[in-house]
Design an enzyme around this catalytic site. Sequence first.
Site, short mmCIF file in Angstrom:
data_model
loop_
_atom_site.label_atom_id
_atom_site.label_comp_id
_atom_site.label_asym_id
_atom_site.label_seq_id
_atom_site.Cartn_x
_atom_site.Cartn_y
_atom_site.Cartn_z
N LYS A 67 22.62 61.67 58.03
CA LYS A 67 21.90 62.27 59.43
C LYS A 67 21.51 62.23 59.53
O LYS A 67 20.85 61.00 60.31
CB LYS A 67 20.64 62.50 57.60
N ARG B 191 23.52 59.71 47.01
CA ARG B 191 24.51 60.04 47.56
C ARG B 191 24.39 59.80 48.59
O ARG B 191 24.31 60.22 49.26
CB ARG B 191 23.71 62.04 47.36
#
Length: 284
Positions: free
Chosen positions: A229, A263
């Site tokens: 991210k 995750r």
Amino acid sequence: MNSKNMMKFRERDICFDTPKVMGILNVTPDSFSDGGQYSSLETALQQASNMLQAGASFIDVGGESTRPGALAVSLQEELDRVIPVIEVLSKEMDVVVSIDTSKAQVMTEAVQAGASLINDVRALRNEGALAAAVMAANKFNVPSCLMHMQGEPQTMQKAPQYDGVVQQVTEFFIQQIAKCQEAGLERKHILIDPGFGFGKTLNHNYQLLKHLQDFKQLDVPVLVGMSRKSMIGNLLHRDINQRLAGNIATATIAALSGIGIIRVHDVVETMDAINIVNKLQSLE
Ligand code: 8Y4
């Protein structure tokens, strides 16, 4: 040891005394980091099998991109993408298959097809989603993960604002868990996720990372997703394919914070980091 840190995913018991890995399986043609190369059924299954082999306990199957500014996907398109993958994975592989969706009908059909976890970035706030999750939990022992997001994917990164992001995200969880319980979703069927990158600035994301331990007070398993991210890319000035070291640093911090599920895209490397943390935690 008599571990209370267990959660049922259908007939499977998962223990969160050590962190578990959730491998990301995007079945979106426009998925941000793999350019859709895994969009066919066969490649999706191969990718899932590799992640399982590498130590993933969960595979998160998503057919709608929630990347900032991504296009919405129709119900039929999302079903066509995810249902065949979920059917084969849950039948053939010893792994908890997770459905990444906000749509009630996708939740219901995915659970019918064998999914064992509902992962909803909108925390069951869409029409019918909470009712679908209650049914999944009480009929099949399929829990739901409530993720925090400020705003909507199209606009959430415009100007995120909090007075105390950790406190506000915590209050959201307290309220949303209460709403779920009122609707018949028991606490034993709920996980939470602070939603890294979903309506958060760089500093908000690192405040949350620093204070991950605080969420353990809520007494439900915590899931986190930071893999690739912009909180990594923007801090380190790395493009999407140059973020592995940053991914592992954030996963290591999550593991040290006692997080239940991490995750990630890079399962092999994340398992190495977790196993080093596990070794440390096993010592006096
Ligand atoms: C760059 C790289 C920019 C990745 C955005 C992204 C989470 C999640 C996603 C999460 C849970 C993503 C489905 C977004 N993130 N589910 N889903 N937690 N529970 N974005 O953090 O990877 S998709």
